[in-house]
Design a protein around this motif. Structure first.
Motif, PDB file in Angstrom:
ATOM      1  N   ASN A 144       0.843  -1.158   0.082  1.00 23.83           N
ATOM      2  CA  ASN A 144       0.105  -0.048  -0.106  1.00 23.83           C
ATOM      3  C   ASN A 144       0.632   1.186   0.238  1.00 23.83           C
ATOM      4  OD1 ASN A 144      -2.142  -1.756   0.177  1.00 23.83           O
ATOM      5  ND2 ASN A 144      -2.375  -1.476   2.307  1.00 23.83           N
ATOM      6  N   SER A 145       0.296   2.406  -0.767  1.00 22.61           N
ATOM      7  CA  SER A 145       1.248   3.509  -0.721  1.00 22.61           C
ATOM      8  C   SER A 145       1.200   4.418   0.697  1.00 22.61           C
ATOM      9  CB  SER A 145       0.726   4.371  -1.822  1.00 22.61           C
ATOM     10  OG  SER A 145      -0.746   4.951  -1.449  1.00 22.61           O
ATOM     11  N   SER A 146       0.419   3.675   1.690  1.00 21.64           N
ATOM     12  CA  SER A 146       0.281   4.411   2.880  1.00 21.64           C
ATOM     13  C   SER A 146      -0.091   3.593   3.957  1.00 21.64           C
ATOM     14  CB  SER A 146      -0.722   5.855   2.878  1.00 21.64           C
ATOM     15  OG  SER A 146      -1.664   5.308   2.801  1.00 21.64           O
ATOM     16  N   ALA A 147       0.212   3.950   5.050  1.00 18.71           N
ATOM     17  CA  ALA A 147      -0.327   3.130   6.463  1.00 18.71           C
ATOM     18  C   ALA A 147      -0.693   4.080   7.426  1.00 18.71           C
ATOM     19  CB  ALA A 147       0.884   2.246   6.896  1.00 18.71           C
ATOM     20  N   GLN A 148      -1.915   3.822   8.399  1.00 17.25           N
ATOM     21  CA  GLN A 148      -2.454   4.758   9.044  1.00 17.25           C
ATOM     22  C   GLN A 148      -2.401   4.220  10.701  1.00 17.25           C
ATOM     23  OE1 GLN A 148      -4.249   4.093   6.244  1.00 17.25           O
ATOM     24  NE2 GLN A 148      -3.137   5.818   5.396  1.00 17.25           N
ATOM     25  N   PHE A 149      -1.892   5.010  11.457  1.00 19.29           N
ATOM     26  CA  PHE A 149      -1.974   4.730  12.916  1.00 19.29           C
ATOM     27  C   PHE A 149      -2.445   5.889  13.839  1.00 19.29           C
ATOM     28  CE2 PHE A 149       1.641   2.697  10.332  1.00 19.29           C
ATOM     29  CZ  PHE A 149       1.221   1.258  10.646  1.00 19.29           C
ATOM     30  N   ARG A 150      -2.619   5.284  15.066  1.00 22.32           N
ATOM     31  CA  ARG A 150      -2.770   6.371  15.950  1.00 22.32           C
ATOM     32  C   ARG A 150      -1.925   6.114  17.364  1.00 22.32           C
ATOM     33  NH1 ARG A 150      -5.927  10.641  16.900  1.00 22.32           N
ATOM     34  NH2 ARG A 150      -6.475  11.179  19.072  1.00 22.32           N
ATOM     35  N   PHE A 151      -1.165   6.960  17.607  1.00 25.13           N
ATOM     36  CA  PHE A 151      -0.228   6.898  18.792  1.00 25.13           C
ATOM     37  C   PHE A 151       0.063   8.471  19.373  1.00 25.13           C
ATOM     38  CE2 PHE A 151       1.702   3.260  16.263  1.00 25.13           C
ATOM     39  CZ  PHE A 151       1.314   2.343  17.219  1.00 25.13           C
ATOM     40  N   ALA A 152       0.168   8.070  20.626  1.00 27.51           N
ATOM     41  CA  ALA A 152       0.222   9.443  21.569  1.00 27.51           C
ATOM     42  C   ALA A 152      -0.860  10.400  21.271  1.00 27.51           C
ATOM     43  CB  ALA A 152       1.721  10.078  21.171  1.00 27.51           C
ATOM     44  N   ASN A 153      -1.877   9.946  21.166  1.00 25.97           N
ATOM     45  CA  ASN A 153      -3.157  10.859  20.702  1.00 25.97           C
ATOM     46  C   ASN A 153      -3.124  11.447  19.535  1.00 25.97           C
ATOM     47  OD1 ASN A 153      -4.503  10.140  23.552  1.00 25.97           O
ATOM     48  ND2 ASN A 153      -3.102  11.618  24.540  1.00 25.97           N
ATOM     49  N   ARG A 154      -2.627  10.995  18.512  1.00 31.22           N
ATOM     50  CA  ARG A 154      -2.408  11.569  17.421  1.00 31.22           C
ATOM     51  C   ARG A 154      -2.679  10.698  16.151  1.00 31.22           C
ATOM     52  NH1 ARG A 154      -0.509  16.635  15.764  1.00 31.22           N
ATOM     53  NH2 ARG A 154       0.279  16.755  13.773  1.00 31.22           N
ATOM     54  N   ASP A 155      -3.357  11.083  15.074  1.00 40.03           N
ATOM     55  CA  ASP A 155      -3.310  10.355  13.795  1.00 40.03           C
ATOM     56  C   ASP A 155      -2.067  10.472  12.988  1.00 40.03           C
ATOM     57  OD1 ASP A 155      -5.984   9.013  14.459  1.00 40.03           O
ATOM     58  OD2 ASP A 155      -6.827  10.999  13.914  1.00 40.03           O
TER      59      ASP A 155
END
Length: 218
Positions: free
Chosen positions: A19-30
């Motif tokens: 995939n051209s990107s990956a999404q995560f949520r860490f430290a209260n930030r997308d």
């Protein structure tokens, strides 16, 4: 890290890496990480070890706020970005071909007030180490950087240079082959090694390590 060329692979388990990107949520930030497997190979995708190491950092087991931290073989930069969001002053490193890609991810995922706390820098293990202060980092981070035997000796040289007697090394890795345990055995010749976390779902270990203290004469 070592740049490994892109090889097309149709295995479903690897499809997310294409995939051209990956999404995560860490430290209260997308967080939105760009990936580029075709151009940079393994250096430009988010591996499970990076995700697990970020989860471990969020647990607060190691103090990061205000600490001098360096990430080795950063790839997409996820781990270093999360460390910065948790309050560390971070030097995020990789080899020169990956730096523009890495810098773009760092810039796009950190709020403006965090940019001054992060530096992206070229580091080929075992080379030009005098550009980095000996023993100058309190925490050294590495996610899935143990996989090529040719890099083991220079990686150990780099860890030895960057760490003081009070530094902590956190390595997240999947134990795939005998060579992976061989590296851990090599590390134990100079560093104390402790398994501190295991993610069963992803089969990823997190190891904490620090320099051995010389034995005092009786």
């Amino acid at each position: 890290m070592a740049l490994v060329p892109y090889i097309e692979n149709s295995l479903p388990a690897l499809s997310k890496l294409h995939n051209s990107s990956a999404q995560f949520r860490f430290a209260n930030r997308d967080l939105h990480l760009v990936q580029d497997w075709r151009r940079l190979g393994v250096a430009a995708v988010v591996w499970d070890a990076a995700v697990v190491l970020c989860l471990y950092l969020e647990m607060g087991k190691v103090e990061l706020k205000g600490k001098e931290v360096i990430e080795l073989g950063a790839g997409t930069g996820l781990v270093g970005i999360v460390a910065a969001l948790l309050g560390a002053k971070v030097t995020i490193t990789d080899r020169e071909p990956a730096l523009d890609f890495l810098s773009a991810n760092v810039q796009s995922n950190l709020p403006p007030d965090s940019h001054q706390a992060v530096q992206v820098s070229e580091l080929t293990w075992g080379q030009g180490l005098d550009r980095y202060p000996a023993g100058g980092f309190e925490v050294v981070l590495g996610a899935d950087i143990v996989y090529l035997e040719d890099t083991f000796v220079p990686l150990l040289q780099t860890l030895d240079h960057l760490c003081s007697d009070s530094s902590v090394v956190l390595l997240a890795c999947k134990i795939r082959y005998k060579r992976d345990t061989d590296f851990l055995s090599m590390l134990e010749q100079r560093f104390v090694l402790e398994e501190v976390y295991y993610d069963k779902q992803r089969d990823i270990y997190v190891y904490k390590s620090w320099k051995m203290q010389p034995k005092k004469d009786l």
